[in-house]
Write an enzyme that holds these catalytic residues in place. Structure first.
Site, PDB file in Angstrom:
ATOM      1  N   GLU A  30      23.747 -23.136 -13.344  1.00  0.00           N
ATOM      2  CA  GLU A  30      22.976 -22.297 -14.432  1.00  0.00           C
ATOM      3  C   GLU A  30      22.603 -23.386 -15.531  1.00  0.00           C
ATOM      4  OE1 GLU A  30      21.563 -18.967 -13.873  1.00  0.00           O
ATOM      5  OE2 GLU A  30      20.423 -19.752 -15.615  1.00  0.00           O
ATOM      6  N   HIS A  89      25.548 -23.716  -4.450  1.00  0.00           N
ATOM      7  CA  HIS A  89      24.424 -22.813  -3.850  1.00  0.00           C
ATOM      8  C   HIS A  89      23.947 -23.666  -2.558  1.00  0.00           C
ATOM      9  CE1 HIS A  89      22.597 -19.621  -5.938  1.00  0.00           C
ATOM     10  NE2 HIS A  89      23.422 -19.841  -7.118  1.00  0.00           N
ATOM     11  N   ASP A 109      27.340 -20.236  -1.792  1.00  0.00           N
ATOM     12  CA  ASP A 109      26.613 -19.100  -2.051  1.00  0.00           C
ATOM     13  C   ASP A 109      25.250 -19.277  -0.892  1.00  0.00           C
ATOM     14  OD1 ASP A 109      25.359 -17.061  -3.038  1.00  0.00           O
ATOM     15  OD2 ASP A 109      24.242 -18.309  -4.426  1.00  0.00           O
ATOM     16  N   ARG A 128      29.617 -16.358  -0.318  1.00  0.00           N
ATOM     17  CA  ARG A 128      29.179 -15.308  -1.127  1.00  0.00           C
ATOM     18  C   ARG A 128      27.757 -15.058  -0.641  1.00  0.00           C
ATOM     19  NH1 ARG A 128      27.924 -17.023  -7.240  1.00  0.00           N
ATOM     20  NH2 ARG A 128      26.601 -18.057  -6.274  1.00  0.00           N
ATOM     21  N   SER A 130      24.265 -13.320  -1.833  1.00  0.00           N
ATOM     22  CA  SER A 130      23.675 -12.818  -2.896  1.00  0.00           C
ATOM     23  C   SER A 130      22.160 -12.610  -2.812  1.00  0.00           C
ATOM     24  CB  SER A 130      23.924 -13.626  -4.257  1.00  0.00           C
ATOM     25  OG  SER A 130      23.455 -14.832  -4.192  1.00  0.00           O
ATOM     26  N   THR A 162      18.279 -11.320 -12.374  1.00  0.00           N
ATOM     27  CA  THR A 162      17.661 -12.614 -12.587  1.00  0.00           C
ATOM     28  C   THR A 162      16.416 -12.556 -13.809  1.00  0.00           C
ATOM     29  OG1 THR A 162      17.640 -12.607 -10.237  1.00  0.00           O
ATOM     30  CG2 THR A 162      16.307 -14.473 -11.154  1.00  0.00           C
ATOM     31  N   HIS A 189      25.966 -11.640 -11.974  1.00  0.00           N
ATOM     32  CA  HIS A 189      25.344 -12.824 -12.825  1.00  0.00           C
ATOM     33  C   HIS A 189      24.139 -12.172 -13.798  1.00  0.00           C
ATOM     34  CE1 HIS A 189      23.666 -16.904 -13.078  1.00  0.00           C
ATOM     35  NE2 HIS A 189      22.419 -16.423 -12.982  1.00  0.00           N
ATOM     36  N   HIS A 191      21.339 -12.348 -16.860  1.00  0.00           N
ATOM     37  CA  HIS A 191      20.539 -13.007 -17.818  1.00  0.00           C
ATOM     38  C   HIS A 191      20.279 -12.243 -18.977  1.00  0.00           C
ATOM     39  CE1 HIS A 191      19.207 -16.922 -16.054  1.00  0.00           C
ATOM     40  NE2 HIS A 191      19.543 -16.312 -14.968  1.00  0.00           N
ATOM     41  N   HIS A 286      35.739  -5.926 -48.657  1.00  0.00           N
ATOM     42  CA  HIS A 286      36.269  -6.598 -47.423  1.00  0.00           C
ATOM     43  C   HIS A 286      37.405  -7.497 -47.584  1.00  0.00           C
ATOM     44  CE1 HIS A 286      32.859  -5.463 -44.374  1.00  0.00           C
ATOM     45  NE2 HIS A 286      32.669  -4.728 -45.494  1.00  0.00           N
TER      46      HIS A 286
HETATM   47 ZN   LIG Z   1      20.632 -17.544 -13.174  1.00  0.00          ZN
END
Ligand SMILES: [Zn+2]
Length: 376
Positions: A30, A89, A109, A128, A130, A162, A189, A191, A286
């Protein structure tokens, strides 16, 4: 399972995998789709080794069918003998699968084809299955398809947001439903187009997902996916013992910096854990609370990540407790009244412009000298 919540109560949640998950690190797949990314073989090896040392369970690499160099790079990485499993993939072509298997990967994949799945399972490789854009697909079709591939013996099914449109409630409902339909593992997964990628990953685990895709700094297509550091921050807060025992947390800063350099961006100022002000406290109230007990305003212990807390004092919002802490660090002895007076001085000056720490230190030393003389 029963686990600690950051609020101190214990509760049992039978579906939840918050304390039992795997990271599929996809910076080298990715992340390669990020606008600025161009990884040489050398830098891919460096990134793979670093992530392996950090402790991620899987590395996902660009398909060997993408280019000749991509194929050679996978071979180089599978021959390193890393602990992390190597995935890639492929398109749904027998030729692609053969090329991938020849590179020595542990898992593949793939998309839909039963003969193809049969072929892969005969090769003893992790598979996998998908679909793209799972949240805009027809739910009944999706569940039927996944039920079928589960029966065919895939190791995992993948859910992908996606386009980055899903919210945590939708994720919870989809994954919980899917969990009731398949017995294999579930990978997710997400995005980050609408800023939900970390929350969605967390919620997916709560609903029974087992594997989460991440990339360093979240780099990927468009504005990317769930960032490794932010995901780890979230999971650390959910189960500190589990996360600290699995991953070398003090490596995160180096990991984020290496990628920022590689793709020529800065680490964002508000980045989880490694952003420059992630552990800086500024407001007087703080700062006072932090100095007494850090957990009042810090859910993450900076020491666990090799980071340090910083209390900023050279500004108009400062308070005398924070100044007192600095006075003690400088080994100066002053009464509380004197410290309050010098704090007022800092505030007056800082109303014109903020002071750096050196300027504050000089001011404190000068003030001390005025009262006690040089030898005190
Ligand atoms: Zn992606």
């Amino acid at each position: 399972m029963e686990f600690d919540s950051p609020y101190g109560n214990k509760y049992a949640d039978l579906l939840s995998n918050v304390s039992n998950f795997n990271i599929i690190e996809s910076t080298l797949r990715e992340g390669e789709q990020f606008a600025n990314a161009f990884f040489t073989t050398e830098s891919k090896i460096k990134i793979a080794k670093m992530l392996d040392e950090f402790g991620v369970e899987y590395l996902e690499l660009t398909s060997p069918a993408a280019s000749e160099q991509s194929r050679q790079d996978i071979k180089a990485i599978t021959s390193l003998g890393l602990n992390a499993k190597i995935l890639t993939h492929t398109r749904c072509h027998m030729d692609d699968a053969k090329i991938a298997i020849d590179t020595g990967v542990d898992g593949i994949d793939c998309y839909w084809s039963s003969s193809y799945l049969n072929f892969l399972s005969r090769k003893g490789i992790e598979v996998r299955f998908s679909s793209e854009d799972s949240f805009r697909s027809d739910l009944v079709d999706l569940l039927n398809l996944y039920k079928t591939v589960d029966k065919l013996g895939v190791n995992r099914v993948g859910i992908a947001d996606t386009v980055g449109c899903a919210n945590p409630r939708q994720v919870y409902e989809l994954i919980r439903t899917l969990r009731g339909v398949v017995s294999c593992d579930i990978e997710c997964h997400f995005h980050n187009d609408t800023g939900c990628a970390i929350a969605n990953a967390y919620t997916a685990l709560e609903a029974g997902a087992t594997h989460i895709d991440t990339s360093i700094l979240g780099i990927g297509e468009r504005n990317g996916i769930t960032p490794l550091g932010g995901f780890v921050a979230k999971m650390y807060v959910a189960d500190k013992r589990y996360v600290s025992s699995k991953y070398k947390l003090e490596m995160l800063r180096e990991i984020d910096n290496v990628i920022a350099n590689e793709v020529e961006i800065g680490v964002p100022f508000n980045n989880y854990i490694t952003g420059f002000c992630a552990f800086t406290h500024k407001a007087g109230i703080h700062a006072k609370a932090i100095l007494n007990n850090p957990s009042t305003y810090e859910i993450i212990r900076p020491e666990d990540f090799g980071m340090t807390r910083y209390v900023s004092i050279g500004h108009r919002l400062t308070g005398w407790n924070a100044v007192k802490d600095r006075v003690e660090q400088l080994d100066l002895v002053m009464t509380d009244e004197e410290i309050k007076a010098v704090t007022q001085k800092i505030k007056t000056l800082a109303d014109i412009k903020p002071l750096g720490i050196e300027e504050v230190d000089t001011l404190l030393r000068d003030y001390h000298r005025e009262i006690y003389g040089r030898n005190q």
